[in-house]
Design a protein around this motif. Structure first.
Motif, PDB file in Angstrom:
ATOM      1  N   LEU A   1       0.829  -1.198   0.000  1.00 50.25           N
ATOM      2  CA  LEU A   1       0.000   0.000   0.000  1.00 50.25           C
ATOM      3  C   LEU A   1       0.869   1.256   0.000  1.00 50.25           C
ATOM      4  CD1 LEU A   1      -2.788   1.322   0.157  1.00 50.25           C
ATOM      5  CD2 LEU A   1      -2.715   1.026   2.645  1.00 50.25           C
ATOM      6  N   ALA A   2       1.952   1.235   0.767  1.00 54.47           N
ATOM      7  CA  ALA A   2       2.869   2.379   0.773  1.00 54.47           C
ATOM      8  C   ALA A   2       3.504   2.560  -0.600  1.00 54.47           C
ATOM      9  CB  ALA A   2       3.950   2.182   1.838  1.00 54.47           C
ATOM     10  N   ALA A   3       3.884   1.450  -1.268  1.00 49.05           N
ATOM     11  CA  ALA A   3       4.447   1.531  -2.613  1.00 49.05           C
ATOM     12  C   ALA A   3       3.410   2.082  -3.595  1.00 49.05           C
ATOM     13  CB  ALA A   3       4.931   0.154  -3.061  1.00 49.05           C
ATOM     14  N   PHE A   4       2.159   1.641  -3.434  1.00 51.57           N
ATOM     15  CA  PHE A   4       1.086   2.143  -4.299  1.00 51.57           C
ATOM     16  C   PHE A   4       0.938   3.658  -4.157  1.00 51.57           C
ATOM     17  CE2 PHE A   4      -3.293   3.564  -4.751  1.00 51.57           C
ATOM     18  CZ  PHE A   4      -3.592   3.144  -6.038  1.00 51.57           C
ATOM     19  N   ILE A   5       0.950   4.155  -2.922  1.00 54.64           N
ATOM     20  CA  ILE A   5       0.772   5.592  -2.700  1.00 54.64           C
ATOM     21  C   ILE A   5       1.963   6.373  -3.242  1.00 54.64           C
ATOM     22  CG2 ILE A   5       0.607   7.362  -0.894  1.00 54.64           C
ATOM     23  CD1 ILE A   5      -1.199   5.471   0.648  1.00 54.64           C
ATOM     24  N   GLU A   6       3.157   5.810  -3.142  1.00 55.37           N
ATOM     25  CA  GLU A   6       4.330   6.458  -3.734  1.00 55.37           C
ATOM     26  C   GLU A   6       4.153   6.624  -5.242  1.00 55.37           C
ATOM     27  OE1 GLU A   6       7.764   4.824  -0.603  1.00 55.37           O
ATOM     28  OE2 GLU A   6       7.424   3.808  -2.511  1.00 55.37           O
ATOM     29  N   ALA A   7       3.735   5.543  -5.910  1.00 54.17           N
ATOM     30  CA  ALA A   7       3.550   5.592  -7.361  1.00 54.17           C
ATOM     31  C   ALA A   7       2.366   6.474  -7.741  1.00 54.17           C
ATOM     32  CB  ALA A   7       3.357   4.173  -7.899  1.00 54.17           C
ATOM     33  N   TYR A   8       1.261   6.314  -7.019  1.00 54.72           N
ATOM     34  CA  TYR A   8       0.046   7.092  -7.297  1.00 54.72           C
ATOM     35  C   TYR A   8       0.296   8.593  -7.146  1.00 54.72           C
ATOM     36  CZ  TYR A   8      -4.683   8.932  -6.375  1.00 54.72           C
ATOM     37  OH  TYR A   8      -5.844   9.671  -6.385  1.00 54.72           O
ATOM     38  N   THR A   9       0.997   8.975  -6.083  1.00 53.70           N
ATOM     39  CA  THR A   9       1.273  10.387  -5.833  1.00 53.70           C
ATOM     40  C   THR A   9       2.170  10.972  -6.918  1.00 53.70           C
ATOM     41  OG1 THR A   9       1.074  10.005  -3.456  1.00 53.70           O
ATOM     42  CG2 THR A   9       2.135  12.054  -4.144  1.00 53.70           C
ATOM     43  N   ALA A  10       3.169  10.212  -7.338  1.00 50.58           N
ATOM     44  CA  ALA A  10       4.053  10.692  -8.404  1.00 50.58           C
ATOM     45  C   ALA A  10       3.270  10.928  -9.692  1.00 50.58           C
ATOM     46  CB  ALA A  10       5.186   9.697  -8.636  1.00 50.58           C
ATOM     47  N   LEU A  11       2.363  10.002 -10.016  1.00 45.98           N
ATOM     48  CA  LEU A  11       1.539  10.179 -11.213  1.00 45.98           C
ATOM     49  C   LEU A  11       0.640  11.398 -11.089  1.00 45.98           C
ATOM     50  CD1 LEU A  11       0.584   6.442 -11.853  1.00 45.98           C
ATOM     51  CD2 LEU A  11       2.034   7.861 -13.310  1.00 45.98           C
ATOM     52  N   ARG A  12       0.105  11.624  -9.906  1.00 44.94           N
ATOM     53  CA  ARG A  12      -0.781  12.774  -9.680  1.00 44.94           C
ATOM     54  C   ARG A  12      -0.027  14.095  -9.765  1.00 44.94           C
ATOM     55  NH1 ARG A  12      -6.354  12.524  -9.345  1.00 44.94           N
ATOM     56  NH2 ARG A  12      -6.397  13.906  -7.535  1.00 44.94           N
TER      57      ARG A  12
ATOM     58  N   THR B   1       4.946  11.134 -15.665  1.00 45.73           N
ATOM     59  CA  THR B   1       4.440  10.038 -16.481  1.00 45.73           C
ATOM     60  C   THR B   1       5.533   8.989 -16.639  1.00 45.73           C
ATOM     61  OG1 THR B   1       3.006  11.553 -17.695  1.00 45.73           O
ATOM     62  CG2 THR B   1       3.433   9.408 -18.695  1.00 45.73           C
ATOM     63  N   SER B   2       5.199   7.771 -16.266  1.00 46.49           N
ATOM     64  CA  SER B   2       6.200   6.703 -16.303  1.00 46.49           C
ATOM     65  C   SER B   2       5.501   5.358 -16.435  1.00 46.49           C
ATOM     66  CB  SER B   2       7.048   6.731 -15.022  1.00 46.49           C
ATOM     67  OG  SER B   2       7.724   5.516 -14.819  1.00 46.49           O
ATOM     68  N   ASP B   3       6.000   4.521 -17.362  1.00 49.55           N
ATOM     69  CA  ASP B   3       5.435   3.181 -17.517  1.00 49.55           C
ATOM     70  C   ASP B   3       5.582   2.373 -16.230  1.00 49.55           C
ATOM     71  OD1 ASP B   3       4.766   3.725 -20.111  1.00 49.55           O
ATOM     72  OD2 ASP B   3       6.522   2.730 -20.988  1.00 49.55           O
ATOM     73  N   GLN B   4       6.742   2.531 -15.554  1.00 52.69           N
ATOM     74  CA  GLN B   4       6.978   1.764 -14.328  1.00 52.69           C
ATOM     75  C   GLN B   4       5.964   2.116 -13.243  1.00 52.69           C
ATOM     76  OE1 GLN B   4       9.285   3.361 -16.118  1.00 52.69           O
ATOM     77  NE2 GLN B   4      11.313   2.407 -15.981  1.00 52.69           N
ATOM     78  N   LEU B   5       5.675   3.421 -13.080  1.00 47.92           N
ATOM     79  CA  LEU B   5       4.723   3.852 -12.058  1.00 47.92           C
ATOM     80  C   LEU B   5       3.307   3.399 -12.404  1.00 47.92           C
ATOM     81  CD1 LEU B   5       6.065   7.481 -11.479  1.00 47.92           C
ATOM     82  CD2 LEU B   5       6.399   5.504  -9.998  1.00 47.92           C
ATOM     83  N   THR B   6       2.932   3.557 -13.676  1.00 49.27           N
ATOM     84  CA  THR B   6       1.592   3.142 -14.105  1.00 49.27           C
ATOM     85  C   THR B   6       1.401   1.644 -13.920  1.00 49.27           C
ATOM     86  OG1 THR B   6       1.551   4.934 -15.734  1.00 49.27           O
ATOM     87  CG2 THR B   6      -0.034   3.149 -16.023  1.00 49.27           C
ATOM     88  N   GLN B   7       2.405   0.883 -14.301  1.00 51.05           N
ATOM     89  CA  GLN B   7       2.315  -0.570 -14.160  1.00 51.05           C
ATOM     90  C   GLN B   7       2.279  -0.992 -12.696  1.00 51.05           C
ATOM     91  OE1 GLN B   7       5.616  -2.103 -16.426  1.00 51.05           O
ATOM     92  NE2 GLN B   7       4.832  -1.276 -18.365  1.00 51.05           N
ATOM     93  N   ALA B   8       3.038  -0.300 -11.856  1.00 48.31           N
ATOM     94  CA  ALA B   8       3.042  -0.639 -10.428  1.00 48.31           C
ATOM     95  C   ALA B   8       1.663  -0.416  -9.825  1.00 48.31           C
ATOM     96  CB  ALA B   8       4.088   0.199  -9.697  1.00 48.31           C
ATOM     97  N   CYS B   9       1.041   0.714 -10.133  1.00 49.41           N
ATOM     98  CA  CYS B   9      -0.313   0.981  -9.621  1.00 49.41           C
ATOM     99  C   CYS B   9      -1.287  -0.079 -10.106  1.00 49.41           C
ATOM    100  CB  CYS B   9      -0.778   2.367 -10.062  1.00 49.41           C
ATOM    101  SG  CYS B   9      -0.045   3.733  -9.139  1.00 49.41           S
ATOM    102  N   TRP B  10      -1.187  -0.426 -11.383  1.00 47.66           N
ATOM    103  CA  TRP B  10      -2.105  -1.416 -11.947  1.00 47.66           C
ATOM    104  C   TRP B  10      -1.918  -2.779 -11.288  1.00 47.66           C
ATOM    105  CZ3 TRP B  10      -1.480  -6.038 -14.568  1.00 47.66           C
ATOM    106  CH2 TRP B  10      -2.635  -6.562 -15.164  1.00 47.66           C
ATOM    107  N   ARG B  11      -0.661  -3.210 -11.128  1.00 47.16           N
ATOM    108  CA  ARG B  11      -0.405  -4.525 -10.528  1.00 47.16           C
ATOM    109  C   ARG B  11      -0.941  -4.611  -9.106  1.00 47.16           C
ATOM    110  NH1 ARG B  11       4.768  -4.007 -12.871  1.00 47.16           N
ATOM    111  NH2 ARG B  11       5.605  -3.388 -10.832  1.00 47.16           N
ATOM    112  N   ILE B  12      -0.729  -3.571  -8.318  1.00 50.07           N
ATOM    113  CA  ILE B  12      -1.183  -3.600  -6.924  1.00 50.07           C
ATOM    114  C   ILE B  12      -2.705  -3.566  -6.854  1.00 50.07           C
ATOM    115  CG2 ILE B  12      -1.133  -2.370  -4.712  1.00 50.07           C
ATOM    116  CD1 ILE B  12       1.732  -1.471  -5.491  1.00 50.07           C
TER     117      ILE B  12
END
Length: 415
Positions: free
Chosen positions: A366-377, A381-392
């Motif tokens: 969940l902490a990793a998700f919020i890290e990726a989600y916040t960066a996107l917000r 824009t990053s494939d790694q961040l988008t994919q991480a949010c999707w996987r979680i």
């Protein structure tokens, strides 16, 4: 059962990743509040371990609750008064009427986000913040930990600010106030730094702020391993309250979260694709971590009168059970693997010293998700961040309830 934890509370905890420290000084790197809080609570745990050696189980658990909650309450307070420099705040605190006015306003700001934790938690927080009596054992431990963590930051920027007239006075204040707490077991060791095994270990843990997460992916904000472990620990505490964890279990969950990435002091933050590329690679990394952890951390602690500290760290890191993410209890002096179901049904008792595994792993993700989600917000824009949010999201969509927490419903709040 639907979670009482809301998106707004989780984002409040994470917001300390944006909050700059020492922003009126020349700095070798950005210093942020959430990293300082991680170092502070690690240090508080060390002092707690030493101060509770001769306490009964009930006394120790009561002190542990006060330290964890007090640390979180103080953090929330700090997030709201972010722009007030310490000298100004201390002057406000010296005037009871002014302090109560400021604190009433702070509580008004925090109420919408914190009240979902329950009325009893809100009342304890109100009492803690409105009555800052520094003489209790928990408050003195938290004060010493705060001073040590802040002093550690000061040392990083000291040589870059030699021309700053404030520096000598600031350092004297840190040292004098820590010396005033030397009756607390462990404070003298903290002041001794690398000359003491305890001081060296506490200082070493602070180095986790140098290790950036997602090191191959640009993000705003950047987060360190030190800040991440504090966020995971805070989440573990909140969800432990939600599922009705006993005192020992919720404290173990908090401190396990705080130390779950300790081996990364020795290996850096190795990204998951590397760890999972082949079983042999994962086994090799694990064996190296365990060997170096024993050599650099556990053995020095054990041979210098801190075997109880080493033993407790080993329990948090799952050295007997195989993983920090394994549910466990203590029976006949040994750690035993259990399941989340058995833990909640039969083992949720202080005397069994339980700790969650699945819940801690969920908090880590969940902490990793919020890290990726916040960066996107924030526009990264990053494939790694988008994919991480999707996987979680997918993982918790398929298995929405983890250790009694409806994590799927909570993630649905993150549009």
């Amino acid at each position: 059962m639907y979670t009482i934890i809301r998106k707004s509370l989780l984002e409040l905890v994470f917001s300390g990743s944006f909050m700059k420290r020492w922003n009126d000084k020349l700095r070798p790197m950005e210093l942020v509040e959430v990293d300082k809080q991680g170092h502070k609570m690690i240090t508080a745990w060390l002092l707690f371990m030493l101060s509770s050696r001769n306490l009964s189980l009930d006394e120790r658990l009561r002190l542990g609750d006060e330290i964890v909650e007090g640390g979180l309450f103080d953090y929330f307070y700090r997030l709201v008064i972010t722009d007030i420099k310490p000298p100004v705040f201390y002057q406000i605190k010296a005037n009871p009427a002014d302090y109560r006015k400021l604190t009433s306003w702070v509580l008004d700001q925090l109420r919408p986000r914190v009240t979902p934790l329950g009325e009893e938690t809100w009342e304890r927080m109100t009492k803690h913040l409105m009555n800052p009596v520094d003489g209790t054992p928990a408050r003195r431990i938290l004060l010493a930990a705060h001073l040590f963590a802040s002093y550690s930051e000061f040392k990083l920027l000291k040589t870059l600010n030699r021309a700053d007239d404030e520096m000598a006075e600031i350092e004297k204040s840190f040292v004098d106030r820590l010396r005033g707490l030397e009756d607390l077991p462990g404070v003298t060791d903290l002041l001794a730094g690398n000359e003491s095994v305890l001081g060296r270990f506490a200082g070493m843990c602070g180095h986790l702020r140098f290790q950036k997460r997602w090191s191959q992916t640009p993000r705003i904000p950047e987060t360190s391993v030190l800040g991440h472990v504090f966020v995971v620990a805070a989440f573990a505490w909140f969800f432990s309250l939600e599922v009705g964890a006993c005192r020992a279990r919720r404290q173990n969950n908090f401190f396990s979260g705080l130390f779950h990435d300790l081996p990364e002091l020795l290996t850096r933050d190795i990204i998951s694709p590397v760890k999972l590329s082949a079983p042999e690679i994962a086994d090799l990394i694990k064996a190296y971590e365990n060997r170096e952890l024993q050599r650099l951390v556990m053995d020095p602690l054990r041979t210098n009168g801190l075997a109880d500290v080493a033993g407790r760290l080993g329990y948090y890191l799952g050295q007997e059970t195989g993983s920090e993410f394994t549910a466990a209890v203590i029976e006949n002096g040994r750690a035993r693997v259990t399941s989340s179901t058995e833990l909640s049904r039969d083992c949720n008792r202080d005397e069994l010293d339980p700790k969650d595994g699945e819940l801690l792993k969920m908090c880590d993700k969940l902490a990793a998700f919020i890290e990726a989600y916040t960066a996107l917000r924030t526009g990264i824009t990053s494939d790694q961040l988008t994919q991480a949010c999707w996987r979680i999201r997918q993982q918790f969509h398929e298995d929405p309830v983890v250790a009694g927490v409806h994590i799927g419903a909570l993630l649905a709040d993150f549009a």
